[in-house]
Design a protein around this motif. Structure first.
Motif, PDB file in Angstrom:
ATOM      1  N   GLY A   1      -3.594   7.283  -3.718  1.00 50.13           N
ATOM      2  CA  GLY A   1      -2.626   6.216  -3.540  1.00 50.13           C
ATOM      3  C   GLY A   1      -3.130   4.918  -4.155  1.00 50.13           C
ATOM      4  O   GLY A   1      -4.009   4.903  -5.013  1.00 50.13           O
ATOM      5  N   SER A   2      -2.571   3.801  -3.685  1.00 47.39           N
ATOM      6  CA  SER A   2      -2.918   2.497  -4.250  1.00 47.39           C
ATOM      7  C   SER A   2      -2.695   1.414  -3.208  1.00 47.39           C
ATOM      8  O   SER A   2      -2.003   1.607  -2.209  1.00 47.39           O
ATOM      9  N   ALA A   3      -3.307   0.256  -3.453  1.00 48.36           N
ATOM     10  CA  ALA A   3      -3.172  -0.890  -2.558  1.00 48.36           C
ATOM     11  C   ALA A   3      -3.240  -2.169  -3.371  1.00 48.36           C
ATOM     12  O   ALA A   3      -3.863  -2.216  -4.431  1.00 48.36           O
ATOM     13  N   ALA A   4      -2.570  -3.203  -2.852  1.00 49.22           N
ATOM     14  CA  ALA A   4      -2.514  -4.488  -3.552  1.00 49.22           C
ATOM     15  C   ALA A   4      -3.439  -5.490  -2.886  1.00 49.22           C
ATOM     16  O   ALA A   4      -3.005  -6.521  -2.376  1.00 49.22           O
TER      17      ALA A   4
ATOM     18  N   HIS B   1      -5.486  -1.848   2.791  1.00 49.77           N
ATOM     19  CA  HIS B   1      -4.918  -3.197   2.749  1.00 49.77           C
ATOM     20  C   HIS B   1      -5.007  -3.796   4.153  1.00 49.77           C
ATOM     21  O   HIS B   1      -4.742  -3.103   5.151  1.00 49.77           O
TER      22      HIS B   1
ATOM     23  N   LEU C   1      -0.773  -3.459  -7.399  1.00 49.83           N
ATOM     24  CA  LEU C   1      -1.246  -2.214  -6.803  1.00 49.83           C
ATOM     25  C   LEU C   1      -2.303  -1.597  -7.717  1.00 49.83           C
ATOM     26  O   LEU C   1      -2.099  -1.482  -8.931  1.00 49.83           O
ATOM     27  N   ALA C   2      -3.427  -1.211  -7.120  1.00 47.73           N
ATOM     28  CA  ALA C   2      -4.522  -0.597  -7.866  1.00 47.73           C
ATOM     29  C   ALA C   2      -4.939   0.688  -7.162  1.00 47.73           C
ATOM     30  O   ALA C   2      -4.834   0.793  -5.934  1.00 47.73           O
ATOM     31  N   PRO C   3      -5.399   1.678  -7.912  1.00 49.32           N
ATOM     32  CA  PRO C   3      -5.767   2.966  -7.305  1.00 49.32           C
ATOM     33  C   PRO C   3      -6.838   2.815  -6.230  1.00 49.32           C
ATOM     34  O   PRO C   3      -7.735   1.981  -6.322  1.00 49.32           O
ATOM     35  N   VAL C   4      -6.711   3.653  -5.213  1.00 48.00           N
ATOM     36  CA  VAL C   4      -7.681   3.726  -4.125  1.00 48.00           C
ATOM     37  C   VAL C   4      -8.413   5.053  -4.254  1.00 48.00           C
ATOM     38  O   VAL C   4      -7.804   6.079  -4.589  1.00 48.00           O
TER      39      VAL C   4
ATOM     40  N   GLY D   1       0.452   5.875  -0.394  1.00 44.63           N
ATOM     41  CA  GLY D   1      -0.419   7.005  -0.632  1.00 44.63           C
ATOM     42  C   GLY D   1      -0.173   8.119   0.366  1.00 44.63           C
ATOM     43  O   GLY D   1       0.744   8.042   1.202  1.00 44.63           O
TER      44      GLY D   1
ATOM     45  N   ARG E   1     -12.952   1.755  -2.239  1.00 44.06           N
ATOM     46  CA  ARG E   1     -11.754   1.699  -3.072  1.00 44.06           C
ATOM     47  C   ARG E   1     -11.963   2.534  -4.319  1.00 44.06           C
ATOM     48  O   ARG E   1     -13.054   2.854  -4.676  1.00 44.06           O
TER      49      ARG E   1
ATOM     50  N   GLU F   1       0.843  -1.190   0.000  1.00 46.16           N
ATOM     51  CA  GLU F   1       0.000   0.000   0.000  1.00 46.16           C
ATOM     52  C   GLU F   1       0.876   1.237   0.000  1.00 46.16           C
ATOM     53  O   GLU F   1       1.962   1.252   0.589  1.00 46.16           O
TER      54      GLU F   1
END
Length: 335
Positions: free
Chosen positions: A313-316, A248, A306-309, A237, A335, A235
């Protein structure tokens, strides 16, 4: 404008005989001038190895892939002589144990002056001694003249850390890396050292890459938080979003395990089990699967990207899960 520090798809593996330890598994992060990027995670997550890869301090048995750029210049292709010229001058390091970075047989003022001499800052010995005293004073050292004449063992842990910081910023680096810089200090001294980092960053305009396992340090210092687990970024961001609305389950577990008023230490939430060994084969799945109560079959099929939140930021983690540390009134995670 590009960030000052750019780490892209960094991998680090150490080989000993027939065994290979994968300490870093495709890390991407950045640090901007005048801002603080905190790399957060428990021991063994790969955060310190990532920081030392920037400095080229991994040893001969390390296999390093990906890219590390400082001001657009790739560092991984530089030879040792070129990297030595950049350590101290362009990149400063504050280690966890200042006693290990200071020569026990030399007075600390002379050690700071040696950093200045190595990078050709000030021409004369007297000028370097004078600047060393100024640097100690800038680092909040009381009686800098007396401290400069002292040996490391004659100083407290807090003073040794201030000396290490003075040496790290002696040449005005563009990037300062602090690797668990307050772990060995008591709470009062820890707060003083963190305040010193904030002041020096304002005065010198540095980018700060701070490695820690302490959520409280992250809350106080971070502009951006990068959370690592088992050698991967899970994660990243803006600090306020990551630490108040984790996206996450591993980040949420770190936050839930932080001591809080009204919750006895023995009742703090925690993940069962232990992180995987660096030698474990986890390339085909999410590394958190054995410990995660929200894991589904897809988590074992491939490592999530990792994908946009929604909030930045982003989280996997593609799996919906209840957020145990959501901000009051925030409701379910989005999300």
């Amino acid at each position: 404008m590009s960030p000052l520090l750019e780490i892209e798809d960094l991998t680090v593996a150490f080989t000993a005989g027939e065994r290979t330890a994968h300490a870093v598994r495709g890390v991407t992060l950045s640090a901007d001038t005048g801002r603080t990027t905190v790399v957060l995670g428990e021991s063994g997550s790969g955060k310190s190895v990532t920081a030392r890869a920037v400095l080229g301090l991994l040893g001969r048995n390390a296999r390093v892939g990906g890219d590390v750029r400082l001001g657009g210049e790739s560092l991984l292709g530089l030879d040792e002589r070129a990297m030595s010229a950049r350590r101290g001058r362009d990149i400063g390091l504050v280690p966890q144990d200042p006693g290990g970075s200071l020569d026990p047989l030399r007075r600390v003022g002379g050690q700071i002056a040696e950093v200045l001499r190595a990078h050709r800052v000030r021409n004369s010995r007297a000028a370097r001694r004078e600047l060393a005293l100024e640097l100690l004073s800038q680092a909040g050292v009381p009686e800098p003249g007396r401290v400069a004449r002292s040996y490391p063992h004659e100083l407290s842990g807090g003073l040794r850390q201030r000396v290490a910081i003075a040496a790290a910023v002696a040449c005005g680096p563009r990037l300062l890396i602090a690797d668990e810089p307050t772990t060995a200090l008591d709470m009062t001294v820890q707060a003083q050292i963190l305040a010193l980092f904030q002041r020096l960053q304002r005065e010198l305009g540095m980018a700060l890459l701070l490695v820690t396992h302490d959520v409280g340090v992250a809350r106080l210092m971070a502009s951006t938080v990068v959370v690592m687990y088992a050698g991967r970024v899970v994660e990243e961001g803006p600090a306020a979003r990551v630490l108040d609305r984790p996206a996450h389950p591993y980040t949420a577990a770190l936050l839930a395990a932080q001591p809080r008023p009204g919750i006895p230490r023995g009742e703090l939430a925690g993940l069962p089990g232990l992180p995987p060994s660096a030698t474990a084969e986890i390339e085909g799945r999410c590394a958190l699967v054995p410990r995660c109560p929200y894991a589904v079959a897809a988590c074992s099929a491939e490592p999530p990207l990792l994908a946009p939140v929604a909030a930045g930021g982003s989280a996997a983690c593609p799996v919906p899960w209840p957020d145990p540390v959501a901000a009051p009134g925030a409701g379910a995670r989005t999300r």
